[in-house]
Write a protein that holds these residues in place. Structure first.
Motif, PDB file in Angstrom:
ATOM      1  N   THR A  61       0.547  -0.592  -0.028  1.00 38.93           N
ATOM      2  CA  THR A  61      -0.355   0.075  -0.154  1.00 38.93           C
ATOM      3  C   THR A  61       1.467   1.126  -0.152  1.00 38.93           C
ATOM      4  O   THR A  61       2.355   1.127  -0.113  1.00 38.93           O
ATOM      5  N   ALA A  62       0.037   2.457   0.062  1.00 38.38           N
ATOM      6  CA  ALA A  62       1.017   3.649  -0.148  1.00 38.38           C
ATOM      7  C   ALA A  62       0.048   4.828   0.586  1.00 38.38           C
ATOM      8  O   ALA A  62      -1.027   4.814   0.530  1.00 38.38           O
ATOM      9  N   ARG A  63       1.181   5.351   1.101  1.00 41.91           N
ATOM     10  CA  ARG A  63       0.575   7.511   1.635  1.00 41.91           C
ATOM     11  C   ARG A  63       0.367   7.781   0.190  1.00 41.91           C
ATOM     12  O   ARG A  63      -0.478   8.414   0.285  1.00 41.91           O
ATOM     13  N   SER A  64       0.632   7.684  -1.246  1.00 42.55           N
ATOM     14  CA  SER A  64       0.585   8.080  -2.285  1.00 42.55           C
ATOM     15  C   SER A  64      -0.803   7.982  -2.974  1.00 42.55           C
ATOM     16  O   SER A  64      -0.989   6.507  -3.174  1.00 42.55           O
ATOM     17  N   ALA A  65      -1.426   8.885  -3.348  1.00 43.90           N
ATOM     18  CA  ALA A  65      -2.730   8.322  -3.438  1.00 43.90           C
ATOM     19  C   ALA A  65      -3.323   9.670  -4.894  1.00 43.90           C
ATOM     20  O   ALA A  65      -2.913  10.643  -4.804  1.00 43.90           O
ATOM     21  N   VAL A  66      -3.920   8.941  -5.740  1.00 44.63           N
ATOM     22  CA  VAL A  66      -4.778   9.667  -7.216  1.00 44.63           C
ATOM     23  C   VAL A  66      -5.996   9.333  -5.835  1.00 44.63           C
ATOM     24  O   VAL A  66      -7.159   8.718  -6.670  1.00 44.63           O
ATOM     25  N   LEU A  67      -6.743  10.930  -6.218  1.00 36.05           N
ATOM     26  CA  LEU A  67      -8.545  10.628  -6.024  1.00 36.05           C
ATOM     27  C   LEU A  67      -9.120  11.655  -6.989  1.00 36.05           C
ATOM     28  O   LEU A  67      -8.768  12.549  -7.673  1.00 36.05           O
ATOM     29  N   THR A  68     -10.534  10.356  -7.712  1.00 35.15           N
ATOM     30  CA  THR A  68     -10.664  10.906  -8.955  1.00 35.15           C
ATOM     31  C   THR A  68     -12.494  11.212  -8.840  1.00 35.15           C
ATOM     32  O   THR A  68     -13.066  10.360  -7.708  1.00 35.15           O
ATOM     33  N   GLY A  69     -12.939  12.071  -9.729  1.00 33.53           N
ATOM     34  CA  GLY A  69     -14.601  11.588  -9.572  1.00 33.53           C
ATOM     35  C   GLY A  69     -15.083  12.530  -9.307  1.00 33.53           C
ATOM     36  O   GLY A  69     -14.997  14.043  -9.795  1.00 33.53           O
ATOM     37  N   ASP A  70     -16.448  12.646 -10.073  1.00 38.12           N
ATOM     38  CA  ASP A  70     -17.742  13.491 -10.402  1.00 38.12           C
ATOM     39  C   ASP A  70     -18.519  14.372  -8.526  1.00 38.12           C
ATOM     40  O   ASP A  70     -18.991  13.411  -8.182  1.00 38.12           O
ATOM     41  N   PHE A  71     -17.211  15.249  -8.647  1.00 42.83           N
ATOM     42  CA  PHE A  71     -17.581  15.920  -7.329  1.00 42.83           C
ATOM     43  C   PHE A  71     -18.468  16.898  -6.695  1.00 42.83           C
ATOM     44  O   PHE A  71     -19.068  16.776  -5.617  1.00 42.83           O
ATOM     45  N   ASN A  72     -19.485  16.791  -8.105  1.00 42.68           N
ATOM     46  CA  ASN A  72     -20.985  17.809  -7.972  1.00 42.68           C
ATOM     47  C   ASN A  72     -20.591  19.304  -7.089  1.00 42.68           C
ATOM     48  O   ASN A  72     -21.757  19.292  -6.387  1.00 42.68           O
ATOM     49  N   MET A  73     -19.983  19.127  -7.764  1.00 42.18           N
ATOM     50  CA  MET A  73     -19.125  21.103  -6.576  1.00 42.18           C
ATOM     51  C   MET A  73     -18.619  21.677  -7.842  1.00 42.18           C
ATOM     52  O   MET A  73     -17.445  21.114  -8.885  1.00 42.18           O
ATOM     53  N   LYS A  74     -18.525  23.162  -7.767  1.00 40.33           N
ATOM     54  CA  LYS A  74     -17.505  23.902  -8.755  1.00 40.33           C
ATOM     55  C   LYS A  74     -16.305  24.157  -7.714  1.00 40.33           C
ATOM     56  O   LYS A  74     -16.048  23.922  -6.783  1.00 40.33           O
ATOM     57  N   PRO A  75     -15.332  24.388  -8.013  1.00 41.82           N
ATOM     58  CA  PRO A  75     -14.003  24.718  -7.879  1.00 41.82           C
ATOM     59  C   PRO A  75     -13.566  25.337  -7.015  1.00 41.82           C
ATOM     60  O   PRO A  75     -12.861  24.944  -6.368  1.00 41.82           O
ATOM     61  N   LEU A 125     -21.596  21.768 -21.559  1.00 42.68           N
ATOM     62  CA  LEU A 125     -20.789  21.637 -22.082  1.00 42.68           C
ATOM     63  C   LEU A 125     -22.309  21.526 -23.794  1.00 42.68           C
ATOM     64  O   LEU A 125     -22.076  22.946 -23.105  1.00 42.68           O
ATOM     65  N   TYR A 126     -22.125  20.627 -23.594  1.00 44.23           N
ATOM     66  CA  TYR A 126     -23.242  20.650 -24.403  1.00 44.23           C
ATOM     67  C   TYR A 126     -24.259  20.172 -24.806  1.00 44.23           C
ATOM     68  O   TYR A 126     -25.798  19.910 -25.289  1.00 44.23           O
ATOM     69  N   ASP A 127     -25.149  20.461 -23.126  1.00 43.66           N
ATOM     70  CA  ASP A 127     -26.374  19.893 -22.401  1.00 43.66           C
ATOM     71  C   ASP A 127     -27.031  20.727 -21.522  1.00 43.66           C
ATOM     72  O   ASP A 127     -25.970  20.647 -19.976  1.00 43.66           O
ATOM     73  N   GLN A 128     -27.457  22.509 -21.580  1.00 44.76           N
ATOM     74  CA  GLN A 128     -27.696  23.228 -20.266  1.00 44.76           C
ATOM     75  C   GLN A 128     -28.686  22.643 -19.588  1.00 44.76           C
ATOM     76  O   GLN A 128     -29.496  23.557 -18.676  1.00 44.76           O
ATOM     77  N   THR A 129     -29.357  21.203 -19.518  1.00 40.33           N
ATOM     78  CA  THR A 129     -30.069  20.972 -18.840  1.00 40.33           C
ATOM     79  C   THR A 129     -30.512  21.096 -17.199  1.00 40.33           C
ATOM     80  O   THR A 129     -30.732  21.957 -16.298  1.00 40.33           O
ATOM     81  N   ASN A 130     -29.201  20.599 -16.915  1.00 38.59           N
ATOM     82  CA  ASN A 130     -28.914  20.881 -15.439  1.00 38.59           C
ATOM     83  C   ASN A 130     -27.622  22.427 -14.902  1.00 38.59           C
ATOM     84  O   ASN A 130     -27.002  21.897 -14.150  1.00 38.59           O
ATOM     85  N   GLY A 131     -27.870  23.637 -15.876  1.00 40.63           N
ATOM     86  CA  GLY A 131     -27.105  24.322 -15.634  1.00 40.63           C
ATOM     87  C   GLY A 131     -25.361  24.794 -17.001  1.00 40.63           C
ATOM     88  O   GLY A 131     -26.137  24.419 -18.040  1.00 40.63           O
ATOM     89  N   GLN A 132     -25.577  26.239 -16.381  1.00 41.59           N
ATOM     90  CA  GLN A 132     -24.136  26.337 -17.455  1.00 41.59           C
ATOM     91  C   GLN A 132     -23.398  25.527 -17.749  1.00 41.59           C
ATOM     92  O   GLN A 132     -23.061  25.082 -16.205  1.00 41.59           O
ATOM     93  N   PRO A 133     -22.761  26.023 -17.945  1.00 43.94           N
ATOM     94  CA  PRO A 133     -21.125  24.839 -18.035  1.00 43.94           C
ATOM     95  C   PRO A 133     -19.958  25.320 -17.576  1.00 43.94           C
ATOM     96  O   PRO A 133     -19.684  26.126 -16.954  1.00 43.94           O
ATOM     97  N   HIS A 134     -19.561  24.092 -16.506  1.00 41.05           N
ATOM     98  CA  HIS A 134     -19.015  24.070 -15.840  1.00 41.05           C
ATOM     99  C   HIS A 134     -18.387  22.686 -14.927  1.00 41.05           C
ATOM    100  O   HIS A 134     -18.344  22.467 -16.004  1.00 41.05           O
ATOM    101  N   CYS A 135     -17.181  22.790 -13.901  1.00 43.28           N
ATOM    102  CA  CYS A 135     -16.133  21.882 -13.221  1.00 43.28           C
ATOM    103  C   CYS A 135     -16.768  21.737 -12.580  1.00 43.28           C
ATOM    104  O   CYS A 135     -16.927  22.367 -11.096  1.00 43.28           O
ATOM    105  N   CYS A 136     -17.168  20.246 -12.824  1.00 44.51           N
ATOM    106  CA  CYS A 136     -17.439  19.056 -10.880  1.00 44.51           C
ATOM    107  C   CYS A 136     -16.492  18.363 -10.726  1.00 44.51           C
ATOM    108  O   CYS A 136     -16.369  17.638 -10.322  1.00 44.51           O
ATOM    109  N   ASP A 137     -15.716  17.847 -12.095  1.00 42.89           N
ATOM    110  CA  ASP A 137     -14.832  16.887 -11.989  1.00 42.89           C
ATOM    111  C   ASP A 137     -13.736  16.748 -12.147  1.00 42.89           C
ATOM    112  O   ASP A 137     -13.150  17.486 -12.317  1.00 42.89           O
TER     113      ASP A 137
END
Length: 279
Positions: free
Chosen positions: A180-194, A232-244
């Motif tokens: 195992t390791a202390r080194s880590a990468v965390l990814t995902g859809d966090f459903n929050m803006k930067p 980015l291509y469908d604004q049903t859930n709001g204006q384009p933004h980063c949450c990933d």
């Protein structure tokens, strides 16, 4: 190590067509990836748009022979016919995989529409050593639940690092110890803006020497705005933004050589993100 993270919306593209093979081909067009982290993978959910109820965990695994396919089921409910409906995340790795953990994230009571969420963790043997790859998909509707889930992620990371500092006794069978390791990468859809305070909380320092989780985009681009990854291509859930987002521990930050938010692919309502770590 090349890693892609992507909320695939069960393979449903902005054109209304569900095509997992197209989606995997699109991921391959971005990079010859070593690790693929996916969110919103379904099994037996025919009620989702354009979904026939197939086991997508199995289908995606079949599309990537040579990769270890790891399921992270967050939602597991009866289908009313003696079967189960499942929904969650996946990690697929062509690098050797050691131990896998599935952390059920805190699920606070809240009157909003919400569902259980999971942090899926796999130790992969990268060219520069073992790395804990984690992927998740946080609650959409409730900041209260997201705050609790972020604390759950921070606690899982702390405990993992503590287990490195204080290794458990090795043993036979189920007590066997793996790298195992202390080194880590965390990814995902966090459903929050930067700049959401709850998102920023993920990168807060620890008080016991545990390496902080740093936003890889900011590591490489400073204060430059994150590219949009949603709507980015469908604004049903709001204006384009980063949450990933992709986070790396402080020790991995010098290895981060490139991060790309693909802005062209339309085989999901989210955009895939590529991170490259050097040897």
């Amino acid at each position: 190590m090349k890693l892609i993270t992507w909320n695939i919306q069960w393979g449903l593209g902005v054109d209304g067509r569900l095509d997992l093979a197209r989606l995997i081909d699109d991921a391959k067009s971005i990079a010859d990836f070593d690790v693929l982290c996916l969110q919103e993978v379904s099994d037996n959910f025919a009620g989702l748009q354009a979904n026939g109820g197939e086991n997508q965990f199995a289908e995606i695994a079949a599309l990537l022979p040579g990769y270890t396919a790891i399921e992270g089921v967050a939602l597991d409910v009866p289908d009313g016919n003696g079967g189960r409906r499942r929904f969650g995340n996946m990690i697929l790795s062509r690098l050797p995989v050691a131990q896998v953990l599935r952390h059920t994230l805190p699920w606070e009571a809240d009157s909003t529409r919400n569902m259980p969420r999971l942090l899926l963790e796999a130790v992969v043997n990268a060219p520069f050593g073992p790395v804990r790859v984690m992927t998740t998909h946080l609650e959409y509707s409730s900041d209260k639940i997201r705050r609790a889930q972020v604390e759950g992620i921070r606690e899982a990371h702390r405990m993992a690092c503590d287990r490195v500092a204080l290794p458990r006794e090795n043993g036979p069978g189920t007590y066997a110890r793996f790298p195992t390791a202390r080194s880590a990468v965390l990814t995902g859809d966090f459903n929050m803006k930067p700049h959401d305070p709850t998102k920023l909380r993920l990168s807060d320092a620890y008080d016991n020497g545990v390496p902080a989780l740093m936003d890889a985009w900011q590591v490489l681009n400073g204060a430059d705005a994150h590219p949009p990854s949603f709507c980015l291509y469908d604004q049903t859930n709001g204006q384009p933004h980063c949450c990933d987002f992709v986070f790396v521990t402080e020790d991995l930050a010098p290895r981060a050589s490139r991060i790309v938010y693909n802005q062209d692919i339309q085989s999901s309502d989210h955009q895939p993100v590529l991170l490259e770590l050097t040897r």
